[in-house]
Scaffold this active site. Structure first.
Site, PDB file in Angstrom:
ATOM      1  N   GLN A 274       0.813  -1.224   0.000  1.00 57.02           N
ATOM      2  CA  GLN A 274       0.000   0.000   0.000  1.00 57.02           C
ATOM      3  C   GLN A 274       0.842   1.267   0.000  1.00 57.02           C
ATOM      4  OE1 GLN A 274      -2.560  -1.443   3.450  1.00 57.02           O
ATOM      5  NE2 GLN A 274      -4.060  -0.381   2.192  1.00 57.02           N
TER       6      GLN A 274
ATOM      7  N   CYS B 299     -10.735  -0.516   3.470  1.00 62.24           N
ATOM      8  CA  CYS B 299      -9.301  -0.557   3.173  1.00 62.24           C
ATOM      9  C   CYS B 299      -8.838   0.843   2.789  1.00 62.24           C
ATOM     10  CB  CYS B 299      -9.055  -1.531   2.015  1.00 62.24           C
ATOM     11  SG  CYS B 299      -7.322  -1.675   1.551  1.00 62.24           S
TER      12      CYS B 299
END
Ligand code: NI
Length: 190
Positions: free
Chosen positions: A49, A101
């Site tokens: 990420q 998320c």
């Protein structure tokens, strides 16, 4: 240093991440991941990420507990980095939880996952642990573990629900969203 968080649609989120060796560089990355997760008010953040395909994720479940609330699971002070993690066992029993998320802002969905998992990992001091987690700790750990395996929670949604989300996911990749933290969008026009 706060990294921009990679948005849905970036190929790095689909990579099976590689194990890492300990180094000063790695320790700096972990420090920056803590900072990045906190700035985005997340309960977990995985290395892909922030654009790095390595087997590292951080978890801090304190965001689940309001001040003065009871905390039977001990979420309020659970803060752990998982390096080179491998899930070794998971229970047959599953439970559903509404997940989100940081790479997929404003999208949520119910995901069934094992109630309990056993995971082998190294901490920041490079000590090896084999531990069993359940409840919300186990939930966040499994979500982050999926990230280092190249999986996202949206993969578990029904075809119908996925179809309904198609446009929104496209907008996220293109940067057509308002989000309260820095992101990097794979399909944004410059
Ligand atoms: Ni995530």
């Amino acid at each position: 240093m706060i990294y921009p968080i990679v948005a849905y649609g970036d190929p790095v989120l689909r990579e099976k991440c590689k194990p890492v060796e300990n180094s000063e560089e790695l320790q700096a990355i972990i420090e920056n991941m803590w900072e990045t997760m906190q700035a985005a008010h997340g309960v977990g953040l995985a290395a892909p990420q922030i654009g790095k395909a390595i087997r590292v994720f951080v978890v801090d479940t304190s965001g689940f507990v309001e001040e003065g609330e009871q905390d039977p699971e001990g979420l309020g002070d659970f803060r752990q980095v998982f390096i080179n993690a491998q899930i070794e066992d998971s229970s047959e029993e599953e439970f559903a939880f509404n997940e989100g998320c940081l790479s997929i802002p404003e999208v949520r969905g119910d995901v069934d996952r094992p109630e309990e998992i056993t995971i082998r990992y190294r901490d920041a001091e490079w000590n090896e642990h084999v531990e069993t987690f359940n409840g919300l700790k186990g939930r966040v750990i499994q979500h982050e573990y999926d990230h280092i395996e190249g999986k996202l929670f949206t993969d578990y949604l029904s075809p119908l629900r996925k179809n309904m989300l198609k446009k929104r996911l496209g907008n996220i990749s293109a940067g057509k969203i308002n989000v309260g933290y820095r992101m990097r969008f794979p399909k944004a026009k410059r």
